[in-house]
Design a protein around this motif. Structure first.
Motif, PDB file in Angstrom:
ATOM      1  N   TYR A  32       0.833  -1.199   0.000  1.00  0.00           N
ATOM      2  CA  TYR A  32       0.000   0.000   0.000  1.00  0.00           C
ATOM      3  C   TYR A  32       0.872   1.255   0.000  1.00  0.00           C
ATOM      4  O   TYR A  32       2.025   1.215   0.439  1.00  0.00           O
ATOM      5  N   GLU A  33       0.301   2.364  -0.462  1.00  0.00           N
ATOM      6  CA  GLU A  33       0.987   3.632  -0.298  1.00  0.00           C
ATOM      7  C   GLU A  33       1.165   3.923   1.192  1.00  0.00           C
ATOM      8  O   GLU A  33       0.545   3.290   2.045  1.00  0.00           O
ATOM      9  N   THR A  34       2.019   4.905   1.517  1.00  0.00           N
ATOM     10  CA  THR A  34       2.454   5.106   2.905  1.00  0.00           C
ATOM     11  C   THR A  34       1.297   5.199   3.891  1.00  0.00           C
ATOM     12  O   THR A  34       1.281   4.543   4.934  1.00  0.00           O
ATOM     13  N   THR A  35       0.311   6.006   3.579  1.00  0.00           N
ATOM     14  CA  THR A  35      -0.894   6.110   4.396  1.00  0.00           C
ATOM     15  C   THR A  35      -2.097   6.105   3.473  1.00  0.00           C
ATOM     16  O   THR A  35      -2.183   6.937   2.565  1.00  0.00           O
ATOM     17  N   SER A 112      -0.398   3.204 -10.891  1.00  0.00           N
ATOM     18  CA  SER A 112       0.205   2.575 -12.071  1.00  0.00           C
ATOM     19  C   SER A 112       1.726   2.679 -12.079  1.00  0.00           C
ATOM     20  O   SER A 112       2.411   1.831 -12.651  1.00  0.00           O
ATOM     21  N   ALA A 113       2.264   3.704 -11.424  1.00  0.00           N
ATOM     22  CA  ALA A 113       3.717   3.884 -11.407  1.00  0.00           C
ATOM     23  C   ALA A 113       4.398   2.993 -10.373  1.00  0.00           C
ATOM     24  O   ALA A 113       5.462   2.421 -10.620  1.00  0.00           O
ATOM     25  N   SER A 114       3.773   2.844  -9.190  1.00  0.00           N
ATOM     26  CA  SER A 114       4.416   2.103  -8.098  1.00  0.00           C
ATOM     27  C   SER A 114       3.825   0.718  -7.879  1.00  0.00           C
ATOM     28  O   SER A 114       4.411  -0.104  -7.187  1.00  0.00           O
TER      29      SER A 114
END
Length: 240
Positions: A32-35, A112-114
């Motif tokens: 997941y993204e950071t938060t 899509s990038a990460s």
């Protein structure tokens, strides 16, 4: 707060396929993204009388309406579906492609990038500022199966969020970060979970209403095809 405006004819049908829950933050979780903001998974039936809260008003624009529909029987693969979308009234729909999601995912959409999960988020393909947000294209998504899945929608739109967390919201470009800050500040927000079976689809103002999709509790994967476009309400008969 502006709730989701959901087109329905029978409140009982909305009750039958919609549940409601709170949200929570996930911080520093792998994948997941950071938060991120996700449902808290304490799903409950809609309270009595709640469907009326989401009924469109005379002020609801077509661009701000959530609609569920069943794909016509003449559509039997991605090629006939694509041909149908091109006939719905927007001469230049934006194709977002097909995505396959495994079962059991609380949220499905990824950066899509990460390749990291976004959690509840807003689309920003047009990058419209606060005053112009209602002019954004609606998202059209069809579940091609074989499994069922869910559309997740918050009951508070991103413009209401921005008025809370941004001092100069009139010139601000709303973004998913605003929702994350809103939840961090413990502002109230709930999320709706609408079941979308194979052969069914939805329109939603995903640049205005934070959303995601989910395959929680499903046994089969499911494939979706999605587009962005300016479509009038009612191009398909109502599912609910």
């Amino acid at each position: 707060m502006h709730p989701a405006a959901i087109a329905f004819q029978d409140p009982a049908r909305l009750h039958a396929r919609c549940e409601i829950a709170g949200v929570r933050r996930l911080t520093l979780r792998p994948g997941y993204e950071t938060t991120v903001v996700v449902p808290d998974d304490d799903w409950q039936p809609l309270p009595t009388g709640y469907p009326e809260r989401f009924a469109p008003s005379i002020f609801t624009r077509d661009s701000g309406l959530v609609e569920l529909f069943r794909v016509p029987e003449t559509v039997f693969d991605i090629h006939t579906l694509t041909a149908l979308v091109e006939m719905l009234g927007d001469p230049f729909p934006i194709t977002l492609g097909e995505v396959t999601d495994e079962p059991g995912l609380p949220v499905t959409h990824r950066n899509s990038a990460s390749d990291l999960h976004l959690g509840l988020h807003v689309d920003n393909h047009q990058n419209l500022r606060y005053p112009d947000r209602e002019r954004a294209r609606r998202r059209l998504c069809v579940n091609l199966g074989p499994g069922s899945r869910y559309l997740l929608l918050t009951d508070t739109d991103i413009k209401s969020v921005c008025r809370t967390v941004q001092d100069r919201y009139e010139t601000h470009t709303p973004a998913t970060a605003d929702l994350r800050l809103y939840v961090t500040l413990r502002r109230p927000v709930h999320v709706l979970r609408l079941r979308i079976d194979p052969g069914e689809g939805w329109f939603a103002p995903t640049a205005v209403l934070p959303y995601d999709e989910s395959t929680s509790g499903q046994q089969l994967p499911s494939v979706t095809a999605s587009w962005l476009g300016h479509w009038d309400r009612g191009v398909f008969g109502p599912l609910i």
